[in-house]
Motif scaffolding. Structure first.
Motif, PDB file in Angstrom:
ATOM      1  N   TRP B 130      -0.714  -1.878  -0.509  1.00 45.91           N
ATOM      2  CA  TRP B 130      -1.363  -0.584  -0.267  1.00 45.91           C
ATOM      3  C   TRP B 130      -2.083   0.038  -1.465  1.00 45.91           C
ATOM      4  CZ3 TRP B 130       0.038   3.821  -2.750  1.00 45.91           C
ATOM      5  CH2 TRP B 130       1.333   3.870  -3.280  1.00 45.91           C
ATOM      6  N   PRO B 131      -1.536  -0.086  -2.718  1.00 46.46           N
ATOM      7  CA  PRO B 131      -2.324   0.530  -3.801  1.00 46.46           C
ATOM      8  C   PRO B 131      -3.708  -0.115  -3.933  1.00 46.46           C
ATOM      9  CG  PRO B 131      -0.123  -0.078  -4.553  1.00 46.46           C
ATOM     10  CD  PRO B 131      -0.319  -0.724  -3.231  1.00 46.46           C
ATOM     11  N   ASP B 132      -3.765  -1.430  -3.707  1.00 46.10           N
ATOM     12  CA  ASP B 132      -5.023  -2.143  -3.751  1.00 46.10           C
ATOM     13  C   ASP B 132      -5.970  -1.608  -2.676  1.00 46.10           C
ATOM     14  OD1 ASP B 132      -6.940  -4.063  -4.306  1.00 46.10           O
ATOM     15  OD2 ASP B 132      -6.048  -5.533  -2.948  1.00 46.10           O
ATOM     16  N   GLN B 133      -5.435  -1.464  -1.454  1.00 41.14           N
ATOM     17  CA  GLN B 133      -6.268  -0.971  -0.341  1.00 41.14           C
ATOM     18  C   GLN B 133      -6.808   0.416  -0.649  1.00 41.14           C
ATOM     19  OE1 GLN B 133      -6.737  -3.099   1.920  1.00 41.14           O
ATOM     20  NE2 GLN B 133      -4.882  -4.231   2.507  1.00 41.14           N
ATOM     21  N   VAL B 134      -5.920   1.282  -1.157  1.00 38.77           N
ATOM     22  CA  VAL B 134      -6.329   2.659  -1.441  1.00 38.77           C
ATOM     23  C   VAL B 134      -7.425   2.669  -2.507  1.00 38.77           C
ATOM     24  CG1 VAL B 134      -5.566   4.862  -2.423  1.00 38.77           C
ATOM     25  CG2 VAL B 134      -4.129   3.675  -0.748  1.00 38.77           C
ATOM     26  N   ILE B 135      -7.200   1.923  -3.588  1.00 32.15           N
ATOM     27  CA  ILE B 135      -8.167   1.915  -4.685  1.00 32.15           C
ATOM     28  C   ILE B 135      -9.500   1.352  -4.228  1.00 32.15           C
ATOM     29  CG2 ILE B 135      -8.700   0.862  -6.920  1.00 32.15           C
ATOM     30  CD1 ILE B 135      -5.645   1.066  -7.507  1.00 32.15           C
TER      31      ILE B 135
END
Lengths: 301, 317
Positions: B130-135
């Motif tokens: 998820w952090p990757d998706q958000v960024i």
């Protein structure tokens, strides 16, 4: 006994096959598909100018900066409100979209086409031609594009064509550099040497062999260029050096946004948001296209 | 290596020559000239005599090749001439306005890199989660926002909600660094965010490439702490492409600066270029564009050289 069947899996027609290929690509690149759908929706929105709302884009209908969903002087509904002169923002958005889209498509088309030809010729001829052409490209790349565009639009007049030519110049330098480096490796490959050994002319090698092989790169450059051109047009118009009123463009809708913001934020927010959504959608398509067409870049970005 | 440096530096000469030629013709393609504007300032009836006198004084009546030769000779002597409108020396005007523009560009790069490098690394390390998706979503969104629009919104939000407006003053950075910083920080955030959007994606992709390499696997296999592998082994190799990108984007940053200077009423080169263009102040316009272009050229050259010096894998013929 053999019977004809309508089962598409057993008798794939050409249309069917391309249809399912498109579907497969869409499945594999959902973000690109979303981008495509948004782009098409916005195109439909723009093309329906004059049908969706009964208003004229240059007619004052209400007081200064009427809020969204308000009523004008003659009780007309202004869905997105009125601008600094009380004109219907929704209608203007549609008409402005035509200008912005025409510029956004034509400028990179012109620029990338020129850049591709320059890049291929420069790479193929090499030597003194390459050296000289690349110096000019160096200069084009090092000049801030807006400065170049300002002078060119002033010289050509503030017409849509003037802006298209001005913004296409921004694309020529960068795209010719990318195409050149691609064509440099291509022209070293056996098939080009084979063609030359067969006695093919330079023009034939350039147009029949090198050009088709750099199409993928050019197409990606074009898609990236569309978003950039729409933004650049907006910047140019914002400075008052783009398409001139009364012809609306998304950029010149923002020109007075700063002065009239206090009367209603929607004057500044709506055109900017529209630009952002369009550029976002086109970028999504461009990213997926790059993944599909350019295997070297797969997995990047 | 030495040959390469010499070659690149020598190439600057034809490049500067072409740049000077281009700026000359860029100014001459503008319709009209400064004389009409200068005369019309005094009254509504244009005095043809006065127009001719001004044209004669500024040498605008000479044939184009003569004007071109004069501009080139002037440049060879290191002289950018005088503004046609204000009679001030162009070098003086450039020196006054360049500070704001270049400080703005540099501050934007710093802000952009400060966001892009940590986010890019995080995104690569958390690939697919998820952090990757958000960024990635955020960088895609900010890539699409025109930076001048971001600037307008920032300014207006502060003006309407906090009744704060950027200070207006004449002092230089050395005299009033804090004030200058206050004035530049908002436009720099607007430009820096757009820059970060591109740079984050690039950091992520180079980081992913680096993390797949054998020496990273070796470092991990040796039992090094994951953080140490990232900081000592992966990061130095991933930073290089970001440096290159910042060089390539510098011309683009200046684009943003031109518009944002206007929004934030900053006395920079961008605003000066717009004024010089609309007043047809050829000398000033040529001087400003030349300096800007030359700066970007030298900057790109320096970055290329740093790159070559740092990355041992690059083989030079």
């Amino acid at each position: 006994m053999i019977t004809a069947t309508n089962n598409p899996e057993l008798s794939p027609t050409r249309a069917n096959r391309t249809g399912s290929a498109a579907w497969r690509i869409m499945r594999r690149h959902p973000t690109g598909a979303v981008g495509l759908v948004i782009t098409i929706l916005i195109l439909l929105f723009i093309l329906s100018a004059g049908l969706l709302t009964p208003h004229k884009y240059d007619r004052t209908l209400s007081g200064k900066a009427a809020p969204m969903m308000s009523r004008g002087f003659d009780d007309e509904l202004l869905v997105l409100g009125g601008d600094e002169l009380g004109r219907d923002i929704l209608t203007r958005l549609q008409h402005a979209g035509r200008t912005s889209f025409v510029i956004g498509l034509a400028a990179p088309l012109l620029g990338v086409t020129l850049g591709t030809i320059i890049g291929i010729v420069s790479a193929y001829r090499g030597g003194i031609v390459d050296l000289l052409v690349q110096r000019v490209v160096d200069v084009l790349i090092s000049l801030p594009g807006l400065v170049l565009a300002m002078a060119v639009t002033l010289a050509l007049g503030f017409s849509v064509w003037g802006v298209i030519i001005a913004l296409s110049l921004n694309v020529v330098g960068g795209s010719s550099r990318v195409v050149r480096s691609h064509a440099l490796t291509q022209s070293q490959l056996e098939y080009v040497q084979a063609a030359r050994a067969l006695g093919a002319s330079d023009l034939r090698i350039i147009f029949r062999h090198l050009l088709p092989n750099s199409m993928a790169v050019s197409l990606v450059l074009f898609t990236v260029g569309v978003g950039a051109a729409i933004t650049a047009e907006a910047g140019l118009s914002f400075l008052g050096l783009g398409v001139q009123p009364p012809t609306p463009s998304w950029g010149n809708m923002l020109t007075f946004a700063q002065q009239y913001f206090r009367f209603g934020a929607h004057i500044a927010v709506i055109p900017g948001l529209t630009i952002a959504i369009v550029v976002f959608a086109i970028n999504l398509v461009g990213d997926s296209l790059r993944d599909i067409l350019d295997p070297h870049l797969r997995g990047r970005g | 290596m030495r040959d390469y440096i010499i070659r690149r530096v020598l190439l600057l000469i034809p490049n500067l020559f072409i740049l000077a030629t281009l700026t000359f013709f860029l100014a001459r393609v503008l319709p009209g000239d400064v004389a009409l504007g200068l005369v019309a300032e005094d009254g509504s009836v244009i005095d043809q005599e006065a127009v001719l006198v001004i044209r004669e004084r500024l040498g605008l009546n000479d044939p184009m090749p003569v004007q071109y030769a004069r501009w080139m000779l002037q440049l060879l002597q290191g002289d950018l001439g005088k503004s046609d409108v204000s009679d001030l020396s162009v070098v003086h005007i450039v020196a006054e306005t360049a500070e704001v523009t270049f400080l703005l560009a540099i501050l934007s790069v710093i802000i952009g890199a400060a966001m892009a490098i940590p986010f890019g690394i995080l995104s690569a390390m958390m690939r697919g989660r998820w952090p990757d998706q958000v960024i990635r979503t955020f960088s895609a969104v900010f890539l699409a926002l025109p930076n001048f629009w971001l600037g307008i919104l920032l300014l207006l939000a502060l003006v309407t909600w906090f009744s704060w407006s950027p200070p207006i003053f004449q002092e230089t950075f050395l005299d009033a660094p804090v004030k200058q910083f206050q004035r530049l920080i908002l436009p720099a955030v607007a430009i820096g965010t757009s820059f970060a959007a591109v740079a984050t994606r690039l950091t992520r992709s180079t980081m992913l490439e680096v993390l797949n390499q054998d020496y990273i696997r070796t470092a991990r296999a040796k039992g090094l702490f994951p953080n140490r592998v990232i900081i000592r082994h992966a990061l130095p190799n991933a930073v290089l492409p970001i440096i290159t990108l910042s060089a390539l984007l510098f011309a683009g940053l200046l684009n943003g600066a031109v518009v944002l200077e206007r929004i934030f009423a900053l006395p920079g080169m961008g605003v000066e270029i717009v004024t010089a263009t609309s007043e047809r102040d050829f000398q000033l316009l040529q001087g400003l564009v030349l300096v800007l272009g030359a700066f970007v050229m030298v900057w790109m050259l320096l970055i290329d050289l740093v790159y070559v010096a740092l990355d041992k894998r690059i083989q030079l013929e």
